[in-house]
Design an enzyme around this catalytic site. Sequence first.
Site, short mmCIF file in Angstrom:
data_model
loop_
_atom_site.label_atom_id
_atom_site.label_comp_id
_atom_site.label_asym_id
_atom_site.label_seq_id
_atom_site.Cartn_x
_atom_site.Cartn_y
_atom_site.Cartn_z
N SER A 10 0.83 -1.21 0.00
CA SER A 10 0.00 0.00 0.00
C SER A 10 0.86 1.26 0.00
O SER A 10 1.84 1.37 0.74
CB SER A 10 -0.90 -0.01 1.23
OG SER A 10 -1.67 1.17 1.28
N CYS A 68 -0.42 3.52 10.34
CA CYS A 68 0.26 4.60 9.61
C CYS A 68 0.89 5.58 10.60
O CYS A 68 0.20 6.15 11.44
CB CYS A 68 -0.70 5.36 8.71
SG CYS A 68 0.14 6.70 7.85
N LYS A 121 -2.96 -4.69 9.07
CA LYS A 121 -1.56 -4.29 8.86
C LYS A 121 -0.97 -3.72 10.14
O LYS A 121 -1.50 -2.78 10.72
CB LYS A 121 -1.46 -3.27 7.74
CG LYS A 121 -0.02 -2.90 7.43
CD LYS A 121 0.14 -2.38 6.04
CE LYS A 121 1.58 -1.99 5.76
NZ LYS A 121 1.71 -1.36 4.46
N GLY A 138 12.48 0.55 3.18
CA GLY A 138 13.62 0.18 2.33
C GLY A 138 14.52 -0.83 3.00
O GLY A 138 14.26 -1.29 4.11
C1 LIG Z 1 5.94 6.61 0.17
C2 LIG Z 1 5.28 5.53 0.98
C3 LIG Z 1 3.91 5.58 1.20
C4 LIG Z 1 3.28 4.60 1.97
N1 LIG Z 1 1.92 4.67 2.15
C5 LIG Z 1 1.29 3.69 2.84
C6 LIG Z 1 -0.13 3.68 2.97
O1 LIG Z 1 -0.84 4.56 2.45
N2 LIG Z 1 -0.70 2.67 3.68
C7 LIG Z 1 0.03 1.66 4.25
O2 LIG Z 1 -0.54 0.76 4.86
N3 LIG Z 1 1.37 1.63 4.11
C8 LIG Z 1 2.01 2.61 3.43
N4 LIG Z 1 3.39 2.55 3.29
C9 LIG Z 1 4.14 1.46 3.92
C10 LIG Z 1 4.42 0.33 2.93
O3 LIG Z 1 3.21 -0.25 2.47
C11 LIG Z 1 5.29 -0.76 3.58
O4 LIG Z 1 4.60 -1.31 4.67
C12 LIG Z 1 6.62 -0.23 4.08
O5 LIG Z 1 7.12 0.76 3.22
C13 LIG Z 1 7.68 -1.32 4.26
O6 LIG Z 1 8.01 -1.94 3.05
P1 LIG Z 1 9.25 -1.50 2.10
O7 LIG Z 1 10.44 -1.37 2.97
O8 LIG Z 1 9.35 -2.58 1.08
O9 LIG Z 1 8.83 -0.20 1.49
C14 LIG Z 1 4.03 3.54 2.53
C15 LIG Z 1 5.41 3.49 2.30
C16 LIG Z 1 6.04 4.45 1.53
C17 LIG Z 1 7.52 4.36 1.31
#
Ligand SMILES: Cc1cc2nc3c(=O)[nH]c(=O)nc-3n(C[C@H](O)[C@H](O)[C@H](O)COP(=O)(O)O)c2cc1C
Lengths: 259, 308
Positions: free
Chosen positions: B26, B136, B170, B222
Amino acid sequence: MEAARVIARINSNNNFSGNYWHLELESAAIARRAMAGQFINIKVNDNSIPLLRRPLSIHSVSSSKIRLIYEAIGQGTQGLAKRKPGEFLDVIGPLGNGFNLSKTSSKNSLNILVAGGMGVAPLVFLAERLKLSQPLVLIGAKSKNCLLCIKEFKSLGSRVELATDDGSLGFKGKVTDLLKKTLSTIDHRLSTIYACGPKAMLKAISLIAAENKIRAQLSLEEHMACGIGACLGCTVQTKLGFKRVCHDGPIFLSEELIW
Amino acid sequence: MVKRCQPDSSVKIGRLHLNNPVMVASGTFGYAEEFKNFTDLEKLGAIVTKTITVKPRAGNPAPRTCETPAGMLNSIGLENPGIANFIKDKINFLKKLGVPIIVSIASENSPDEFLELAEILDDLKEVSAIELNISCPNLHKDKLISQDAQSTFGLVKEVRRLTRKCLITKLSPNVTSISEIAKASEEAGSDAVSLINTLGGMSIDVNKRAPKLGSWVGGLSGPAIRPIAVRMVWEVYNKIKIPIIGMGGIMDTQSALEFFIAGSTAISVGTANFINPGISSEIIEGLKKYMADNKIRSLREITGILKI
Ligand SMILES: Cc1cc2nc3c(=O)[nH]c(=O)nc-3n(C[C@H](O)[C@H](O)[C@H](O)COP(=O)(O)O)c2cc1C
Ligand SMILES: Cc1cc2nc3c(=O)[nH]c(=O)nc-3n(C[C@H](O)[C@H](O)[C@H](O)COP(=O)(O)OP(=O)(O)OC[C@H]3O[C@@H](n4cnc5c(N)ncnc54)[C@H](O)[C@@H]3O)c2cc1C
């Protein structure tokens, strides 16, 4: 035009003055589609240092080549400066909307390009596209060493005027004051302003454009993560709601922006 | 000649069947249309939308992102068009893909907004599952729902009563014990848990002596957070029976495999989409190759098989 992710060969990557670099990439796919005002998003290295791509404006194109200019100011751009000709860069582009040229270049309209510092980058491409109308280019910077691309604009047939904060060359003061002065001396009814530079400069130009009832197309910059409209990192407030600089911009009409 | 059997990478999340276990996280994939030039959207295991709220939300002041060592901070603040505009403008493109659509939802002021959203989504046949974003970090609340086991239990239970759709909760890593929260979600009837959301973080411009983000603090994502996420998946896997959707710094097939071995049934690709918009398809192919090379017939065979 649709953007693509391409692996582009570096033709050259030269330090042309101070901290400023000139990069030429080989990519017919991007060169063919590019419009003035668009940018590409560059993966500087194959590893995660730095992690995110870095956006750079398209400075000029020819059949299969894209040229960029950049200032090496941080991890990303300094890393880019270390890349060598013959190596390959992973780039996405062309991205963004580009300047709208449909309402310009009629005989009696003056196109005024205003650049602040590195803001010259996309405007050289624009000056080339507006060559026939012989645009007026105003370039401003801190001091004369930071005034870029004067020769390039001149060789494209543009008339160039300069402003420096310290008065080391041209008008002493802000380029926006030079713009005001210029507008007061010409018949600017059908003029269009195209500007790229720091936020404060663009905001000032918005006001000047409104006062003089001139249209202005402004190239905005925001920190962006994805460059393709997904992360909503770079949105700005407009009268038509929030818009993404990377996807709906980077070019916006001054009257639609809320500062 | 022995017929070589095709590895089966399909998985089940509650009653939801996914052709493969690779989803997109998301907020990192917009509403999918943004990626149409860069990846085979039809091949994704599932698409999780940007979190939707009842009313449109403007989000936080700029700058909203900044890079940190092997990661990034974001403080988007759940900018989204609101549920009505989502249904009007975004769902058509999504439904044509034929990929399960998981709609992420959140409340702004009162948890009742989750119920309102869940009721609306329950009626939409193009929506395959609902993800409750109770984690969030960018809403600047004193406490998130997912930081309290009882609140989590209470909310999931109420939403559960309203929908038969697959329900995913989540979770936030910003807690003392994530398995306690995961357990509360399970007991309240969640079909699966997604973990992890971003970790609270901050970065300072030392020249300006000011925060780099416009809203001062944000969420870290990341590769930098991967070890934390893997550890949390492993911890939770040992405490609950419902499937785990693992995420946090997945950049390639190798890092995706860590999450399966730690106990994930499916995985979500987040920040990596920004760097390589085609990465999810590459991971789907990479997993197939791994299965073939290791004579694995179903991914179930490697979920949670950590050797210790
Ligand atoms: C720019 C950005 C926006 C995000 N927006 C949401 C969101 O609207 N809802 C949500 O549940 N997680 C959101 N996340 C979290 C991601 O879904 C994910 O849980 C988190 O980034 C960890 O994964 P990653 O390290 O692969 O990015 C967001 C992450 C990023 C980087
Ligand atoms: C559409 C667009 C086109 C651009 N075109 C050019 C160009 O043609 N030539 C050029 O030199 N630069 C251009 N930039 C700015 C360039 O992208 C940034 O300078 C670069 O990303 C900085 O990365 P870094 O890792 O070197 O520096 P960082 O270490 O990330 O930052 C160094 C400093 O630059 C600031 N900065 C970082 N990213 C941005 C950004 N996106 N916008 C404004 N300030 C930023 C930081 O706040 C910091 O003060 C453009 C930006 C955008 C959004």
